[in-house]
Design an enzyme around this catalytic site. Structure first.
Site, PDB file in Angstrom:
ATOM      1  N   SER A  17       1.692 -28.207  13.022  1.00  0.00           N
ATOM      2  CA  SER A  17       2.115 -27.259  11.982  1.00  0.00           C
ATOM      3  C   SER A  17       3.589 -26.944  12.190  1.00  0.00           C
ATOM      4  O   SER A  17       3.971 -26.383  13.219  1.00  0.00           O
ATOM      5  CB  SER A  17       1.288 -25.978  12.076  1.00  0.00           C
ATOM      6  OG  SER A  17       1.979 -24.949  11.391  1.00  0.00           O
TER       7      SER A  17
ATOM      8  N   HIS B  40       1.395 -30.750   8.951  1.00  0.00           N
ATOM      9  CA  HIS B  40       0.753 -29.571   8.351  1.00  0.00           C
ATOM     10  C   HIS B  40       1.821 -28.567   7.906  1.00  0.00           C
ATOM     11  O   HIS B  40       2.675 -28.157   8.694  1.00  0.00           O
ATOM     12  CB  HIS B  40      -0.182 -28.936   9.387  1.00  0.00           C
ATOM     13  CG  HIS B  40      -1.039 -27.835   8.874  1.00  0.00           C
ATOM     14  ND1 HIS B  40      -2.223 -28.056   8.190  1.00  0.00           N
ATOM     15  CD2 HIS B  40      -0.903 -26.486   8.948  1.00  0.00           C
ATOM     16  CE1 HIS B  40      -2.770 -26.894   7.878  1.00  0.00           C
ATOM     17  NE2 HIS B  40      -1.985 -25.919   8.318  1.00  0.00           N
TER      18      HIS B  40
ATOM     19  N   ASP C 159       2.420 -24.864   6.187  1.00  0.00           N
ATOM     20  CA  ASP C 159       1.783 -23.582   5.877  1.00  0.00           C
ATOM     21  C   ASP C 159       2.586 -22.822   4.825  1.00  0.00           C
ATOM     22  O   ASP C 159       3.679 -22.340   5.106  1.00  0.00           O
ATOM     23  CB  ASP C 159       1.688 -22.736   7.151  1.00  0.00           C
ATOM     24  CG  ASP C 159       0.646 -23.295   8.104  1.00  0.00           C
ATOM     25  OD1 ASP C 159      -0.518 -23.431   7.688  1.00  0.00           O
ATOM     26  OD2 ASP C 159       1.002 -23.598   9.257  1.00  0.00           O
TER      27      ASP C 159
ATOM     28  N   MET D  96       2.917 -19.603   2.610  1.00  0.00           N
ATOM     29  CA  MET D  96       2.450 -18.205   2.529  1.00  0.00           C
ATOM     30  C   MET D  96       3.320 -17.453   1.533  1.00  0.00           C
ATOM     31  O   MET D  96       4.541 -17.623   1.533  1.00  0.00           O
ATOM     32  CB  MET D  96       2.561 -17.537   3.895  1.00  0.00           C
ATOM     33  CG  MET D  96       1.853 -18.311   5.002  1.00  0.00           C
ATOM     34  SD  MET D  96       1.921 -17.413   6.558  1.00  0.00           S
ATOM     35  CE  MET D  96       1.339 -18.672   7.696  1.00  0.00           C
TER      36      MET D  96
ATOM     37  N   HIS E  11      -1.212 -26.535   3.315  1.00  0.00           N
ATOM     38  CA  HIS E  11      -2.207 -25.460   3.424  1.00  0.00           C
ATOM     39  C   HIS E  11      -1.685 -24.249   2.653  1.00  0.00           C
ATOM     40  O   HIS E  11      -0.741 -23.597   3.077  1.00  0.00           O
ATOM     41  CB  HIS E  11      -2.391 -25.150   4.928  1.00  0.00           C
ATOM     42  CG  HIS E  11      -3.276 -23.982   5.226  1.00  0.00           C
ATOM     43  ND1 HIS E  11      -3.349 -23.418   6.476  1.00  0.00           N
ATOM     44  CD2 HIS E  11      -4.141 -23.269   4.443  1.00  0.00           C
ATOM     45  CE1 HIS E  11      -4.199 -22.408   6.456  1.00  0.00           C
ATOM     46  NE2 HIS E  11      -4.689 -22.287   5.234  1.00  0.00           N
TER      47      HIS E  11
ATOM     48  N   MET F 250      -1.713 -20.564   1.436  1.00  0.00           N
ATOM     49  CA  MET F 250      -2.231 -19.218   1.723  1.00  0.00           C
ATOM     50  C   MET F 250      -1.546 -18.302   0.724  1.00  0.00           C
ATOM     51  O   MET F 250      -0.603 -17.564   1.040  1.00  0.00           O
ATOM     52  CB  MET F 250      -1.883 -18.831   3.171  1.00  0.00           C
ATOM     53  CG  MET F 250      -2.781 -19.515   4.189  1.00  0.00           C
ATOM     54  SD  MET F 250      -2.056 -19.550   5.841  1.00  0.00           S
ATOM     55  CE  MET F 250      -1.043 -21.010   5.705  1.00  0.00           C
TER      56      MET F 250
ATOM     57  N   MET G 212     -10.558 -21.985   9.530  1.00  0.00           N
ATOM     58  CA  MET G 212      -9.562 -21.182  10.247  1.00  0.00           C
ATOM     59  C   MET G 212     -10.177 -20.628  11.532  1.00  0.00           C
ATOM     60  O   MET G 212     -11.250 -20.013  11.500  1.00  0.00           O
ATOM     61  CB  MET G 212      -9.070 -20.014   9.390  1.00  0.00           C
ATOM     62  CG  MET G 212      -8.287 -20.388   8.141  1.00  0.00           C
ATOM     63  SD  MET G 212      -6.863 -21.445   8.432  1.00  0.00           S
ATOM     64  CE  MET G 212      -5.847 -20.383   9.467  1.00  0.00           C
TER      65      MET G 212
ATOM     66  N   ASP H 146      -7.853 -24.970  12.370  1.00  0.00           N
ATOM     67  CA  ASP H 146      -6.467 -24.481  12.356  1.00  0.00           C
ATOM     68  C   ASP H 146      -6.374 -23.101  13.002  1.00  0.00           C
ATOM     69  O   ASP H 146      -6.998 -22.146  12.526  1.00  0.00           O
ATOM     70  CB  ASP H 146      -6.020 -24.408  10.884  1.00  0.00           C
ATOM     71  CG  ASP H 146      -4.565 -24.004  10.711  1.00  0.00           C
ATOM     72  OD1 ASP H 146      -3.859 -23.808  11.712  1.00  0.00           O
ATOM     73  OD2 ASP H 146      -4.142 -23.891   9.534  1.00  0.00           O
TER      74      ASP H 146
HETATM   75  C1  DX5 Z   1      -1.858 -19.764  10.422  1.00  0.00           C
HETATM   76  C2  DX5 Z   1      -1.508 -21.177  10.051  1.00  0.00           C
HETATM   77  C3  DX5 Z   1      -1.557 -22.159  11.161  1.00  0.00           C
HETATM   78  C4  DX5 Z   1      -0.628 -21.873  12.299  1.00  0.00           C
HETATM   79  C5  DX5 Z   1      -1.182 -22.477  13.536  1.00  0.00           C
HETATM   80  O1  DX5 Z   1      -1.944 -19.003   9.275  1.00  0.00           O
HETATM   81  O2  DX5 Z   1      -2.394 -21.653   9.060  1.00  0.00           O
HETATM   82  O3  DX5 Z   1      -1.375 -23.477  10.689  1.00  0.00           O
HETATM   83  O4  DX5 Z   1       0.673 -22.377  12.108  1.00  0.00           O
HETATM   84  O5  DX5 Z   1      -0.369 -22.105  14.594  1.00  0.00           O
HETATM   85  P1  DX5 Z   1      -0.919 -22.009  16.076  1.00  0.00           P
HETATM   86  O6  DX5 Z   1      -1.309 -23.401  16.480  1.00  0.00           O
HETATM   87  O7  DX5 Z   1       0.266 -21.499  16.819  1.00  0.00           O
HETATM   88  O8  DX5 Z   1      -2.070 -21.073  16.066  1.00  0.00           O
HETATM   89 ZN    ZN Z   2      -2.345 -23.843   8.476  1.00  0.00          ZN
END
Ligand code: DX5
Ligand code: ZN
Length: 212
Positions: A6, A31, A33, A35, A64, A66, A135, A172
């Site tokens: 990620s 990956h 993320d 948000m 991903h 969110m 998750m 994840d």
């Molecule tokens: C959290 C994200 C993850 C995050 C994982 O909301 O979806 O992808 O980056 O990071 P680590 O591996 O540090 O938990």
């Molecule tokens: Zn993620």
């Protein structure tokens, strides 16, 4: 085990280099993320950054979402031709319609479940998707403590075996060399890992340690 680093934990000042480093280091997917500050209390990556990542990456993208208003973001990111777009079932009134929308772009649809969300919600959708993302932290931030969701993984694995054996399971949040073997035994196909990989100097060795 396939590994999807990620980039949330990458150094954004030298993002292209970081992306190249993980691609050369054996990442199977990148990956990303996304948000929006509404679905989760954090804001991260928009289309300008995804474009930069797509240019630097030699491995497929795993986006991903969110966010609220998933369909808007699907339209926004489709042009970068990710391998997967995953969205949270908690935030979508019309998941079946959105799955078709993602598929119509030639992208593989995936559904995400928060740690406290029951897999029952995806029972009638599992035949239409390519991946379930479970998750193992509450979404919003990297570097959180792993929540043991093994029972849920087994439940989803059974569901996939019965209804869609090609559907992959991705986990994840809080993944490291300490829990990856147990995740593998529970039936996980892909692990996402942010802080564990990016806090290490040798990214290749870090990725390698997750390929159990
Ligand atoms: C959290 C994200 C993850 C995050 C994982 O909301 O979806 O992808 O980056 O990071 P680590 O591996 O540090 O938990
Ligand atoms: Zn993620």
């Amino acid at each position: 085990m396939l590994v999807a680093p990620s980039i949330l934990s990458a150094d954004f000042g030298r993002l292209a280099e970081e992306v190249k480093d993980i691609c050369e280091g054996g990442a199977d997917l990148i990956h990303i993320d996304v948000m929006d500050g509404h679905f989760v209390p954090n804001m991260t990556i928009g289309p300008i950054v995804v474009e930069a990542v797509a240019k630097a990456a030699t491995k497929p993208l795993d986006i991903h979402l969110m966010v609220q208003n998933n369909a808007f973001f699907v339209d926004l990111f489709a042009e970068f031709k990710p391998e997967y777009i995953s969205f949270h079932v908690e935030e979508e009134k019309h998941p079946h319609r959105l799955i078709q929308k993602i598929r119509n772009y030639g992208i593989k649809p995936a559904l995400v479940l928060n740690p406290g969300t029951t897999p029952k919600l995806i029972e009638y959708l599992i035949e239409d998707i390519d991946m379930v993302l479970l998750m193992s932290v509450n979404p919003g931030f990297g570097g959180q403590k792993f929540i043991p969701i093994y029972e849920k993984i087994c439940e989803v694995k059974e569901m996939c075996e019965a209804k869609n054996p090609d559907c992959l399971i991705e986990v994840d949040g809080g993944v490291s060399d300490k829990n990856v073997k147990e995740l593998k035994s529970a039936g996980v196909d892909i692990v996402v890992s942010g802080s564990y990989i990016f806090k290490q100097k040798d990214k290749k060795a870090a990725i390698e340690s997750l390929k159990v």
